[in-house]
Design an enzyme around this catalytic site. Structure first.
Site, PDB file in Angstrom:
ATOM      1  N   ASP A   1     -31.826  28.252 -77.721  1.00 31.69           N
ATOM      2  CA  ASP A   1     -30.623  29.007 -77.362  1.00 31.69           C
ATOM      3  C   ASP A   1     -30.502  29.118 -75.846  1.00 31.69           C
ATOM      4  O   ASP A   1     -30.376  30.200 -75.293  1.00 31.69           O
ATOM      5  CB  ASP A   1     -30.649  30.384 -78.026  1.00 31.69           C
ATOM      6  CG  ASP A   1     -29.266  31.036 -78.045  1.00 31.69           C
ATOM      7  OD1 ASP A   1     -28.269  30.309 -77.830  1.00 31.69           O
ATOM      8  OD2 ASP A   1     -29.190  32.252 -78.244  1.00 31.69           O
TER       9      ASP A   1
ATOM     10  N   ASN B   1     -28.189  40.123 -81.367  1.00 29.31           N
ATOM     11  CA  ASN B   1     -28.890  40.958 -82.323  1.00 29.31           C
ATOM     12  C   ASN B   1     -28.605  42.437 -82.162  1.00 29.31           C
ATOM     13  O   ASN B   1     -28.952  43.230 -83.010  1.00 29.31           O
ATOM     14  CB  ASN B   1     -30.395  40.754 -82.178  1.00 29.31           C
ATOM     15  CG  ASN B   1     -30.791  39.385 -82.622  1.00 29.31           C
ATOM     16  OD1 ASN B   1     -30.442  38.951 -83.706  1.00 29.31           O
ATOM     17  ND2 ASN B   1     -31.489  38.671 -81.775  1.00 29.31           N
TER      18      ASN B   1
ATOM     19  N   LYS C   1     -35.173  45.440 -76.548  1.00 29.36           N
ATOM     20  CA  LYS C   1     -34.178  44.749 -77.349  1.00 29.36           C
ATOM     21  C   LYS C   1     -34.440  45.054 -78.813  1.00 29.36           C
ATOM     22  O   LYS C   1     -35.542  44.869 -79.304  1.00 29.36           O
ATOM     23  CB  LYS C   1     -34.327  43.254 -77.085  1.00 29.36           C
ATOM     24  CG  LYS C   1     -33.335  42.416 -77.793  1.00 29.36           C
ATOM     25  CD  LYS C   1     -33.443  41.012 -77.260  1.00 29.36           C
ATOM     26  CE  LYS C   1     -32.508  40.110 -77.994  1.00 29.36           C
ATOM     27  NZ  LYS C   1     -32.509  38.781 -77.411  1.00 29.36           N
TER      28      LYS C   1
ATOM     29  N   GLY D   1     -26.991  45.543 -71.798  1.00 23.71           N
ATOM     30  CA  GLY D   1     -26.367  44.323 -72.297  1.00 23.71           C
ATOM     31  C   GLY D   1     -26.268  44.378 -73.797  1.00 23.71           C
ATOM     32  O   GLY D   1     -26.939  45.182 -74.454  1.00 23.71           O
TER      33      GLY D   1
ATOM     34  N   GLY E   1     -26.363  41.751 -77.012  1.00 21.80           N
ATOM     35  CA  GLY E   1     -26.616  40.367 -77.411  1.00 21.80           C
ATOM     36  C   GLY E   1     -26.318  40.171 -78.879  1.00 21.80           C
ATOM     37  O   GLY E   1     -25.780  41.063 -79.533  1.00 21.80           O
TER      38      GLY E   1
HETATM   39  N1  LIG Z   1     -35.267  41.541 -69.712  1.00 18.12           N
HETATM   40  C1  LIG Z   1     -34.021  41.883 -69.361  1.00 18.12           C
HETATM   41  N2  LIG Z   1     -33.765  42.475 -68.201  1.00 18.12           N
HETATM   42  C2  LIG Z   1     -32.520  42.815 -67.846  1.00 18.12           C
HETATM   43  N3  LIG Z   1     -31.437  42.573 -68.590  1.00 18.12           N
HETATM   44  C3  LIG Z   1     -31.608  41.993 -69.776  1.00 18.12           C
HETATM   45  C4  LIG Z   1     -32.907  41.618 -70.242  1.00 18.12           C
HETATM   46  N4  LIG Z   1     -32.782  41.030 -71.459  1.00 18.12           N
HETATM   47  C5  LIG Z   1     -31.468  41.051 -71.743  1.00 18.12           C
HETATM   48  N5  LIG Z   1     -30.752  41.630 -70.750  1.00 18.12           N
HETATM   49  C6  LIG Z   1     -29.286  41.810 -70.719  1.00 18.12           C
HETATM   50  O1  LIG Z   1     -28.804  41.951 -72.047  1.00 18.12           O
HETATM   51  C7  LIG Z   1     -27.874  40.944 -72.353  1.00 18.12           C
HETATM   52  C8  LIG Z   1     -28.028  40.498 -73.793  1.00 18.12           C
HETATM   53  O2  LIG Z   1     -29.288  39.916 -73.961  1.00 18.12           O
HETATM   54  P1  LIG Z   1     -29.672  39.073 -75.217  1.00 18.12           P
HETATM   55  O3  LIG Z   1     -29.761  39.980 -76.389  1.00 18.12           O
HETATM   56  O4  LIG Z   1     -30.871  38.289 -74.875  1.00 18.12           O
HETATM   57  O5  LIG Z   1     -28.415  38.146 -75.375  1.00 18.12           O
HETATM   58  P2  LIG Z   1     -28.125  37.082 -76.509  1.00 18.12           P
HETATM   59  O6  LIG Z   1     -28.479  37.688 -77.825  1.00 18.12           O
HETATM   60  O7  LIG Z   1     -26.656  36.817 -76.359  1.00 18.12           O
HETATM   61  O8  LIG Z   1     -28.956  35.904 -76.201  1.00 18.12           O
HETATM   62  C9  LIG Z   1     -28.155  39.839 -71.357  1.00 18.12           C
HETATM   63  O9  LIG Z   1     -27.017  39.073 -71.100  1.00 18.12           O
HETATM   64  C10 LIG Z   1     -28.611  40.617 -70.134  1.00 18.12           C
HETATM   65  O10 LIG Z   1     -27.491  41.009 -69.376  1.00 18.12           O
END
Ligand SMILES: Nc1ncnc2c1ncn2[C@@H]1O[C@H](COP(=O)(O)OP(=O)(O)O)[C@@H](O)[C@H]1O
Ligand SMILES: *[C@@H]1O[C@H](CO)[C@@H](O)[C@H](O)[C@H]1NC(C)=O
Ligand SMILES: *[C@@H]1O[C@H](CO)[C@@H](O)[C@H](O)[C@H]1NC(C)=O
Ligand SMILES: *[C@@H]1O[C@H](CO)[C@@H](O)[C@H](O)[C@H]1NC(C)=O
Ligand SMILES: *[C@@H]1O[C@H](CO)[C@@H](O)[C@H](O)[C@H]1NC(C)=O
Ligand SMILES: *[C@@H]1O[C@H](CO)[C@@H](O)[C@H](O)[C@H]1NC(C)=O
Ligand SMILES: *[C@@H]1O[C@H](CO)[C@@H](O)[C@H](O)[C@H]1NC(C)=O
Ligand SMILES: *[C@@H]1O[C@H](CO)[C@@H](O)[C@H](O)[C@H]1NC(C)=O
Ligand SMILES: *[C@@H]1O[C@H](CO)[C@@H](O)[C@H](O)[C@H]1NC(C)=O
Ligand SMILES: *[C@@H]1O[C@H](CO)[C@@H](O)[C@H](O)[C@H]1NC(C)=O
Ligand SMILES: *[C@@H]1O[C@H](CO)[C@@H](O)[C@H](O)[C@H]1NC(C)=O
Length: 699
Positions: free
Chosen positions: A490, A375, A392, A371, A373
Site C-alpha cells: 500500500d 481502518n 492507530k 489523521g 485512515g
Molecule cells: N506515525 C504517525 N505520525 C504522525 N502522523 C501519522 C502517523 N501515522 C499516521 N499518521 C497520520 O494519519 C493519517 C492516516 O494514516 P493511516 O491510517 O496510515 O492511513 P491509511 O489507512 O490511509 O494508509 C496519515 O495520513 C497521517 O497524516
C-alpha cells in the site's frame, strides 16, 4: 451431477393478437433468431440463445424487440399494463483468475443503439453524463452483481428498479420466498403460507426465470430458479407510476455490460404481453442448457461394485487416519497456544495496556486525532515518559487474531531508519487492536506535494528527491533486507510520513504480508489503494514485489508532478505523463510551482520521471526491481541486463522505444489503470471499503 444437456428442441411461438386493439402486443420466444431482435454492441444470437456479452472486457451488449411497442394510451397519461417473463444465465469466466461482473438489465427505452451508454458499472444502460437525467425516459429492472457505492447499491447480488438512473428506486437482495408446502409438518409458520427467504446467486451460471408485472401503478418483480414454480410472493412489490417515464411507444429488451471483470450474460427465453398476464406460462423451462460451473464429479468410473468395495475399505482406513489427525491437531494446537505466549514475550516487551494508551491520548480526545485512515482514526499521544506516539486503531475479526498477532509481532522486528517504527500494540477487546507507532512530527507526504497544498508546506525539489530515496531504501529493506520477503502493498503518499528532520519514512504495515524468500509471493486478497494498484493485482489479486514497484513508480510521478494519481476529469497520472513523454514534453508534467522555484537539474528530473514511468509500466516483467531503482536514484550507473548498456541508458531506451509505447497503447489503452470501480468490484466478497479509498481486508 448433471447429465449431458439433451439436444435442444426450442419451440418458437410467435403470436400477434390483432383482435382487441392495435395497442396489444404479445410475443413468446423460446429461443431466438436474428429476425426477432435488434442487436447492438457485441450482442449476438448463437444456437438460438441470445448472448448479450461474452467474456470480452469493457463491452456493452443490447438486444431490443425489433419494433417499438405501445406503452401508453396515446395523448394520455395512462401507462399500459404489461407482463413479461424471461430466463437468463450469468456465467462467470472459467478462467479462475478473472472475477465476474457486471450484470444485466431488462429495459424500456425510447431509442435504438447503444449511444449514451458505457460499460462496467453503468451496465450498458447509461453513461456518466446522462445517468439520472429525467429526459432519458428509460425504465429498467437491474440484476446487478456489484455493490456500487455511487449508486447506493445495497449489496453485490441484488435486483433493483431503475428509473432514468442507476440509483435504484427500490431494490432487494436477489431471492425468493418459496410457497409453503402444506404437508411439511416441521414448519412453524402459523399464519403465513410462505417459507423463509432463499437467496439466489445471480451469477452462478444457473438459469433463473424472472417475472415482471405492471398494472394499476404497481410493479411486481419475481425471480426463482428455472426448475421451481413461480413463487406467489413477489421479490419487489412497488407502487410506481410509469406514465411520466414512458413515451407513447418504446423499445423493450435487455442490456448488459462487462468491465475489467467479465461474465457471459445470456437470455434463453422471453415472453411479453400487455394483455395476457398468463403468457409467461408458455415459456419452456425444461431441457435448457446449463452454463453453471460444474464441479468435477468425484465418482465417475464404471467399475461401480469395485468402487463400493474399495470405498468401504478406504472409509475404515480414512476414519482411522482422521482420528489420528484430529488427535495430532489438538496436540499441535495446544503446543501452539503455549508457543504464542512465548513469542509474545520474546518480541513484544512493549505490549502496552489500554490504560497506558488511554492516558497518553487523554481518553482518545477528538483534539488528538491527527489523521483518518482506512481502518479508522489515528491519535497523537504522549506516554508518561514524555515519548510522543501515534496510536492507530485497527479492527480485526476474532478468528484472524492469531495470524494478525503473528504478523504484527514479525513486523515489530522490522527496523530501518526509513520505516516508521512500530513501538507496540494493545488489545482492547475482541477484534479491536491499537498499534503504536513513533510519532512523525511533519505529518504525511500527501499534505506537502500536491499543487493545491499550502505554499508554506510545499516541499522543495531537493526534499522531494531525498524523500523518494528514503522510501526506495525502505522498500529495498522490506523486499530484500530481511529474512522474509515483506510486501508493503500500500505504497502511497499518505503512507509516507516525515520525521522532524523531513526524512521520508514508510509507514502503515497494517496491510503487509510476509512471504518466505523462496515462496512465490502471491495472495488472493486485494489490498491497496486506487490509483496505486498495479493492473495485475486487479486482474488476478496476486501481489508481488513488482506490485510495490508499481506503487513506487506512481509515487515518483506524484511527487514530481504534484498531482494525485486519479483526479476527477483528468486522465490518470501515469497515462498523462506517458503521453507528455511521447510528445517530447516530459518536463511540462513537473509541478508548476516547482518549475517556477527553479533550482533543479532538468536532466535529473527527466531521469527520475523516466524511472517513474518504467516502474509504473503495466506489465510487471518490464518494471525494474527496487534494487535497480535504488541504484538509479543514487546515481550509480551499473551494467544492466546486457553487459554493454548501463542502467540509465537501458531505462531511457526502454521507456523511449516506440515498440514499448505501441505495446502499452495496444494492450492497455484507456483501461491501463484500474478505476475505483474495477477495484472495488474485484474481490468484492472479501473486502470492505472505506471512504478514504483504501481497501482494507475483512476476513
Ligand atoms: N506515525 C504517525 N505520525 C504522525 N502522523 C501519522 C502517523 N501515522 C499516521 N499518521 C497520520 O494519519 C493519517 C492516516 O494514516 P493511516 O491510517 O496510515 O492511513 P491509511 O489507512 O490511509 O494508509 C496519515 O495520513 C497521517 O497524516
Ligand atoms: C425466425 O423466426 C420467425 C418467427 O419467429 C420465422 O418466421 C423466421 O423464418 C425465422 N428465421 C430464421 C432464419 O429461422
Ligand atoms: C465475443 O464475441 C465477439 C463478437 O460476438 C467475438 O468477436 C469474440 O471473439 C468473442 N470473445 C470471446 C472471448 O468469446
Ligand atoms: C395526439 O396529439 C397529437 C398532437 O398533439 C395529434 O396529432 C394526434 O392526432 C393525437 N392522437 C390521438 C390518438 O389523439
Ligand atoms: C451513435 O453515435 C455515432 C457517432 O457518435 C453516430 O455515427 C451514430 O449514428 C449514432 N447512432 C445512433 C443510433 O444514434
Ligand atoms: C454520454 O452520452 C451522451 C449521448 O451520447 C454524450 O453526449 C456524452 O458525451 C456521453 N458522456 C460520456 C461521459 O461518455
Ligand atoms: C417453532 O417455534 C418455537 C417457538 O416459537 C421455537 O422454539 C421452535 O424452535 C420453532 N421450530 C422450528 C422448526 O422453527
Ligand atoms: C403484485 O403482487 C401482489 C401481491 O402478491 C398482488 O396482489 C398484485 O396483484 C400483483 N400485481 C401485479 C401487477 O401483478
Ligand atoms: C404489494 O403492494 C400493494 C400496493 O403497494 C399492497 O397493497 C400489497 O399489500 C403489497 N403486497 C405484498 C405481498 O406486499
Ligand atoms: C400517474 O401520473 C400521471 C401524471 O403524473 C397522472 O395523471 C395519473 O393519474 C397517475 N396515475 C395513477 C394511477 O396514479
Ligand atoms: C394467455 O396465454 C395463455 C398461455 O399461453 C393461453 O393459454 C391463454 O389462452 C391466453 N389467453 C388469452 C385471452 O389469450
Amino acid at each position: 451431477m448433471k447429465k449431458q444437456p439433451k439436444p435442444l428442441f426450442f419451440i418458437l411461438l410467435f403470436i400477434i393478437l390483432f383482435s382487441q386493439s392495435v395497442l396489444s402486443v404479445d410475443f413468446v420466444f423460446n429461443g431466438f433468431n436474428s429476425t426477432n431482435l435488434l442487436l447492438y454492441g457485441i450482442a449476438n444470437i448463437d444456437s438460438r440463445i441470445l448472448t448479450l456479452t461474452n467474456e470480452t472486457s469493457f463491452v456493452v451488449g443490447r438486444a431490443l424487440y425489433r419494433s417499438k411497442i405501445p406503452t401508453k394510451t396515446p395523448n394520455s397519461s395512462h401507462a399500459l399494463p404489461f407482463s413479461t417473463s424471461f430466463i437468463f444465465s450469468m456465467a462467470p469466466s472459467r478462467n479462475k483468475d478473472t472475477l465476474p461482473g457486471h450484470g444485466l438489465v431488462f429495459i424500456f427505452t425510447p431509442n435504438t443503439g447503444i449511444n449514451g451508454t458505457s460499460s462496467s458499472q453503468h451496465l450498458g444502460l447509461f453513461n456518466l453524463t446522462n445517468n439520472g437525467n429525467p429526459k432519458n425516459h428509460v425504465f429498467g429492472v437491474e440484476f446487478d452483481v456489484f455493490a456500487n457505492q455511487e449508486f447506493d447499491d445495497i449489496d453485490d447480488n441484488h435486483v433493483g428498479i431503475d428509473i432514468n438512473s442507476l440509483k435504484s428506486e427500490s431494490s432487494h437482495t436477489a431471492g425468493y420466498w418459496p410457497d409453503n408446502i402444506k404437508s411439511s409438518s416441521n414448519s412453524n409458520n402459523s399464519n403465513g403460507d410462505e417459507q423463509a427467504f432463499k437467496v439466489v446467486k445471480l451469477n452462478s451460471g444457473k438459469n433463473y426465470q424472472v417475472w415482471i408485472d405492471y398494472a394499476d401503478s404497481v410493479i411486481n418483480v419475481t425471480i426463482a430458479p428455472v426448475e421451481s414454480k413461480r413463487p406467489k410472493r413477489p421479490l419487489l412489490n412497488v407502487s410506481l407510476n410509469l406514465s411520466d417515464v414512458f413515451e407513447d411507444e418504446m423499445y423493450v429488451g435487455f442490456t448488459s455490460s462487462t468491465g475489467r471483470l467479465v461474465e457471459s450474460h445470456r437470455i434463453l427465453a422471453w415472453s411479453f404481453s400487455n394483455s395476457n398476464f398468463s403468457l409467461s406460462e408458455s415459456l419452456i423451462t425444461t431441457g435448457l442448457p446449463s452454463f453453471a460451473i460444474r464441479r468435477t464429479p468425484f465418482y465417475k468410473h464404471r467399475s461401480f461394485i469395485a468402487g463400493v468395495t474399495l470405498g468401504s475399505f478406504f472409509s475404515l482406513v480414512f476414519i482411522g487416519l482422521f482420528s489420528l489427525f484430529l488427535i495430532k491437531r489438538e496436540r499441535r494446537r495446544a503446543r501452539d497456544r503455549a508457543e504464542m505466549e512465548d513469542w509474545e514475550f520474546e518480541y513484544w516487551p512493549h505490549k502496552m495496556t489500554f490504560q497506558e494508551i488511554d492516558a497518553a491520548t487523554k481518553g482518545f480526545l477528538e483534539e488528538n486525532v491527527i489523521g483518518v485512515g482506512g481502518n479508522g482514526k489515528v491519535y497523537k499521544g504522549v506516554l508518561s515518559g514524555g515519548t510522543e506516539i501515534a496510536v492507530k486503531r485497527v479492527s480485526h475479526e476474532n478468528d484472524g487474531m492469531r495470524e494478525f498477532l503473528a504478523e504484527i509481532s514479525s513486523l515489530g522486528r522490522l527496523k530501518h531508519r526509513s520505516l516508521v517504527g512500530l513501538k507496540g500494540w494493545c488489545k482492547k477487546e475482541k477484534g479491536t487492536f491499537m498499534l503504536i507507532y513513533d510519532y512523525m512530527e511533519n505529518g504525511s507526504l500527501d499534505k506537502r506535494v500536491y499543487y493545491d497544498c499550502d505554499e508554506s508546506k510545499m516541499l522543495s525539489y531537493e526534499d522531494r528527491i531525498r524523500i523518494l530515496k528514503d522510501v526506495a531504501s525502505a522498500l529495498l529493506y522490506l523486499h530484500e533486507g530481511w529474512e522474509a520477503k515483506v510486501l508493503h502493498r500500500d505504497i502511497k503518499a499518505s503512507n509516507v510520513l516525515l520525521d522532524k528532520d523531513m526524512n521520508g519514512r514508510l509507514g502503515d504495515f497494517g496491510l503487509a504480508r510476509m512471504h518466505g524468500h523462496s515462496q512465490v509471493a502471491s495472495t488472493t486478497r486485494v489490498v491497496g489503494t486506487v490509483g496505486y494498484l498495479a493492473p495485475e493485482v486487479v486482474r488476478s489479486g496476486r501481489a508481488s514485489t513488482k506490485t510495490d514497484v508499481f506503487g513506487f513508480g506512481v509515487l515518483i510521478l506524484e511527487v514530481m508532478c504534484g498531482r494525485r494519481p486519479i483526479e476527477e476529469g483528468k486522465p490518470p497520472l501515469v497515462d498523462w505523463v506517458w503521453q507528455l513523454m511521447v510528445q517530447g514534453e516530459l518536463l511540462a508534467a513537473v509541478d508548476a510551482r516547482l518549475r517556477a522555484s527553479g533550482g533543479f537539474d532538468e536532466e535529473e528530473v527527466e531521469k527520475v520521471l523516466h524511472l517513474g514511468l518504467l516502474c509504473s509500466y503495466p506489465h510487471p516483467d518490464s518494471r525494474p526491481t527496487i534494487r535497480q531503482v535504488v541504484k538509479v536514484l543514487e546515481g550509480k550507473n551499473e551494467p544492466f541486463e546486457s553487459e554493454t548498456e548501463d542502467m540509465e541508458a537501458y531505462l531511457l531506451a526502454k521507456v523511449k522505444s516506440r515498440d514499448m509505447w505501441a505495446n502499452y497503447a495496444q494492450n492497455f489503452g484507456n483501461a491501463s489503470h484500474p478505476t475505483f470501480d474495477d477495484i472495488r468490484q474485484s474481490h468484492y466478497s472479501s473486502m470492505s471499503l472505506s471512504w478514504t479509498n483504501t481497501i482494507v481486508e475483512g476476513r
